[in-house]
Motif scaffolding. Structure first.
Motif, PDB file in Angstrom:
ATOM      1  N   LEU A  39      28.414  16.200 -34.523  1.00  0.00           N
ATOM      2  CA  LEU A  39      27.096  15.619 -34.747  1.00  0.00           C
ATOM      3  C   LEU A  39      27.154  14.102 -34.690  1.00  0.00           C
ATOM      4  O   LEU A  39      28.089  13.478 -35.199  1.00  0.00           O
ATOM      5  CB  LEU A  39      26.583  16.051 -36.131  1.00  0.00           C
ATOM      6  CG  LEU A  39      25.255  15.465 -36.609  1.00  0.00           C
ATOM      7  CD1 LEU A  39      24.094  15.968 -35.757  1.00  0.00           C
ATOM      8  CD2 LEU A  39      25.031  15.812 -38.086  1.00  0.00           C
ATOM      9  N   ARG A  40      26.129  13.492 -34.065  1.00  0.00           N
ATOM     10  CA  ARG A  40      25.916  12.052 -34.116  1.00  0.00           C
ATOM     11  C   ARG A  40      24.527  11.810 -34.695  1.00  0.00           C
ATOM     12  O   ARG A  40      23.567  12.495 -34.340  1.00  0.00           O
ATOM     13  CB  ARG A  40      26.011  11.417 -32.738  1.00  0.00           C
ATOM     14  CG  ARG A  40      25.647   9.914 -32.729  1.00  0.00           C
ATOM     15  CD  ARG A  40      25.614   9.352 -31.306  1.00  0.00           C
ATOM     16  NE  ARG A  40      26.949   9.321 -30.744  1.00  0.00           N
ATOM     17  CZ  ARG A  40      27.211   9.335 -29.425  1.00  0.00           C
ATOM     18  NH1 ARG A  40      26.223   9.402 -28.549  1.00  0.00           N
ATOM     19  NH2 ARG A  40      28.458   9.299 -29.000  1.00  0.00           N
ATOM     20  N   THR A  41      24.434  10.836 -35.605  1.00  0.00           N
ATOM     21  CA  THR A  41      23.130  10.466 -36.152  1.00  0.00           C
ATOM     22  C   THR A  41      22.903   8.972 -35.998  1.00  0.00           C
ATOM     23  O   THR A  41      23.854   8.185 -35.958  1.00  0.00           O
ATOM     24  CB  THR A  41      22.996  10.836 -37.643  1.00  0.00           C
ATOM     25  OG1 THR A  41      23.989  10.137 -38.413  1.00  0.00           O
ATOM     26  CG2 THR A  41      23.124  12.333 -37.857  1.00  0.00           C
ATOM     27  N   ARG A  42      21.640   8.600 -35.918  1.00  0.00           N
ATOM     28  CA  ARG A  42      21.204   7.202 -35.940  1.00  0.00           C
ATOM     29  C   ARG A  42      20.054   7.088 -36.925  1.00  0.00           C
ATOM     30  O   ARG A  42      19.170   7.951 -36.945  1.00  0.00           O
ATOM     31  CB  ARG A  42      20.706   6.732 -34.568  1.00  0.00           C
ATOM     32  CG  ARG A  42      21.714   6.732 -33.434  1.00  0.00           C
ATOM     33  CD  ARG A  42      21.011   6.250 -32.160  1.00  0.00           C
ATOM     34  NE  ARG A  42      21.879   6.182 -31.004  1.00  0.00           N
ATOM     35  CZ  ARG A  42      22.131   7.185 -30.178  1.00  0.00           C
ATOM     36  NH1 ARG A  42      21.565   8.375 -30.399  1.00  0.00           N
ATOM     37  NH2 ARG A  42      22.920   7.037 -29.132  1.00  0.00           N
ATOM     38  N   GLN A  43      20.045   6.024 -37.695  1.00  0.00           N
ATOM     39  CA  GLN A  43      18.916   5.786 -38.587  1.00  0.00           C
ATOM     40  C   GLN A  43      18.689   4.290 -38.724  1.00  0.00           C
ATOM     41  O   GLN A  43      19.642   3.536 -38.959  1.00  0.00           O
ATOM     42  CB  GLN A  43      19.163   6.404 -39.970  1.00  0.00           C
ATOM     43  CG  GLN A  43      17.920   6.356 -40.860  1.00  0.00           C
ATOM     44  CD  GLN A  43      18.153   6.992 -42.217  1.00  0.00           C
ATOM     45  OE1 GLN A  43      19.239   6.930 -42.765  1.00  0.00           O
ATOM     46  NE2 GLN A  43      17.113   7.611 -42.769  1.00  0.00           N
ATOM     47  N   VAL A  44      17.439   3.880 -38.570  1.00  0.00           N
ATOM     48  CA  VAL A  44      17.063   2.472 -38.741  1.00  0.00           C
ATOM     49  C   VAL A  44      16.544   2.277 -40.164  1.00  0.00           C
ATOM     50  O   VAL A  44      15.650   3.002 -40.619  1.00  0.00           O
ATOM     51  CB  VAL A  44      15.993   2.055 -37.714  1.00  0.00           C
ATOM     52  CG1 VAL A  44      15.548   0.612 -37.964  1.00  0.00           C
ATOM     53  CG2 VAL A  44      16.537   2.220 -36.295  1.00  0.00           C
ATOM     54  N   CYS A  45      17.160   1.306 -40.858  1.00  0.00           N
ATOM     55  CA  CYS A  45      16.887   1.114 -42.291  1.00  0.00           C
ATOM     56  C   CYS A  45      16.693  -0.360 -42.611  1.00  0.00           C
ATOM     57  O   CYS A  45      16.909  -1.233 -41.782  1.00  0.00           O
ATOM     58  CB  CYS A  45      18.057   1.659 -43.130  1.00  0.00           C
ATOM     59  SG  CYS A  45      18.412   3.401 -42.855  1.00  0.00           S
ATOM     60  N   GLN A  46      16.365  -0.592 -43.866  1.00  0.00           N
ATOM     61  CA  GLN A  46      16.120  -1.930 -44.387  1.00  0.00           C
ATOM     62  C   GLN A  46      17.424  -2.720 -44.505  1.00  0.00           C
ATOM     63  O   GLN A  46      18.504  -2.167 -44.687  1.00  0.00           O
ATOM     64  CB  GLN A  46      15.467  -1.848 -45.757  1.00  0.00           C
ATOM     65  CG  GLN A  46      16.364  -1.312 -46.870  1.00  0.00           C
ATOM     66  CD  GLN A  46      16.727   0.151 -46.752  1.00  0.00           C
ATOM     67  OE1 GLN A  46      15.873   0.970 -46.400  1.00  0.00           O
ATOM     68  NE2 GLN A  46      17.973   0.507 -47.024  1.00  0.00           N
TER      69      GLN A  46
END
Length: 324
Positions: free
Chosen positions: A204-211
């Motif tokens: 699995l690969r994940t990406r998340q844009v956060c503060q």
């Protein structure tokens, strides 16, 4: 109950006593358990960000669990975990299971995602022979010490965390998400605005844009709130970093890395500045057996120093907060 003299965390880095130490005598017969402690927390935690309790006489992990629960919120599980931990009681975990000779840099718990605990407790069951402190730092002070141009850039562009699970490098996705079911992972990711991709090898690969900067929902204080300095490849020892870069064809295949929210690379010089400010703001105290450190997770970052000998510190979290 006696609170020892202390100072605002705004002057902690100058050598004043922080966190405030609170001596807690056994409750009087018939008195509600920890009532005075709860009143003190309600009065002070949003100001000082950290309180160190001594004399609670918590004889077991279940007693610590009851103490943490007494503040009125269910204890949280470690969803979307980034470090190895073991469950001790429901909602009570070992502190991060890294080798004793390694430091864990300052960070705010789960600040690499869009949902995090507002409160976190550390209970020292057994202090180490040497070292093993849990340094803390005021997240408001960190923000003020950083170059305003750096802060503006990070706040405006935000941060994108990229993770590749398993293969002996990052946590297996099954452990990070507490499930063996890919459908459960996909539902969690969709709910948390996490992009996911099942690679041809089944990993699995994940990406998340956060503060990068957040505002406290109660006080309105702006805080430095991210883990860019931990996730970025520059956090690795040079030999490990070179070895990883030799075996991956695409930097996106690194176990974990972080970019600006638009996918552009972070400047290593900026991360060096962040690490230097974190070090400068760090405050440490020696653990005593039975201590409980309570943090407002947005106002106070924490870490771990290397140690020798057995060490056992357990952790609980509560009061989930979602970035608005």
């Amino acid at each position: 109950m006696q609170a020892l003299p202390s100072s605002s965390p705004r002057s902690a880095a100058s050598g004043a006593s922080w966190p405030p130490v609170v001596l807690v005598p056994p409750p009087a017969p018939g008195a509600p358990a920890w009532q005075a402690v709860q009143a003190l927390v309600a009065e002070q935690l949003h100001d000082v960000g950290a309180l160190l309790f001594r004399g609670l006489e918590l004889a077991s992990p279940s007693a610590f669990q009851s103490f943490a629960r007494s503040f009125g919120h269910p204890l949280l599980t470690y969803e979307f975990a980034s470090t190895p931990r073991s469950s001790v009681e429901q909602g009570v975990y070992t502190s991060t299971e890294y080798p004793a000779h390694q430091s864990i840099p300052l960070h705010n718990e789960q600040s690499y995602t869009l949902q995090w605990p507002m409160k976190i407790w550390f209970h020292c069951v057994q202090p180490s022979l040497t070292g093993g402190e849990t340094p803390i730092a005021d997240s408001r002070l960190i923000l003020r010490r950083l170059d305003p141009r750096l802060v503006e850039r990070f706040e405006r562009k935000r941060l994108m965390y990229v993770r590749n699970y398993g293969q002996g490098l990052d946590l297996p996705w099954q452990r990070a998400f507490n499930t063996d079911d890919p459908a459960v992972v996909e539902r969690y990711c969709a709910a948390q605005q996490i992009e996911f991709e099942w690679k041809p090898d089944g990993e699995l690969r994940t990406r998340q844009v956060c503060q990068a900067v957040a505002r406290h929902p109660v006080t309105g204080a702006a805080v430095w709130f991210n883990q860019a300095h931990l996730f970025h490849v520059s956090s690795l020892e040079p030999a490990v970093r070179e070895a990883l870069l030799d075996v991956v064809d695409d930097p996106l295949d690194l176990p974990r890395n972080v970019y600006y929210g638009d996918g552009s690379p972070l400047e290593e010089a900026a991360l060096d500045e962040v690490r230097a400010v974190l070090d400068d703001c760090s405050v440490a105290f020696p653990w005593q057996q039975g201590d409980v450190l309570m943090l407002d997770n947005m106002l106070a970052a924490h870490g771990r120093r290397p140690y020798t000998g057995p060490r056992r510190v357990v952790v609980a979290m509560a009061e989930a907060h979602q970035e608005s």
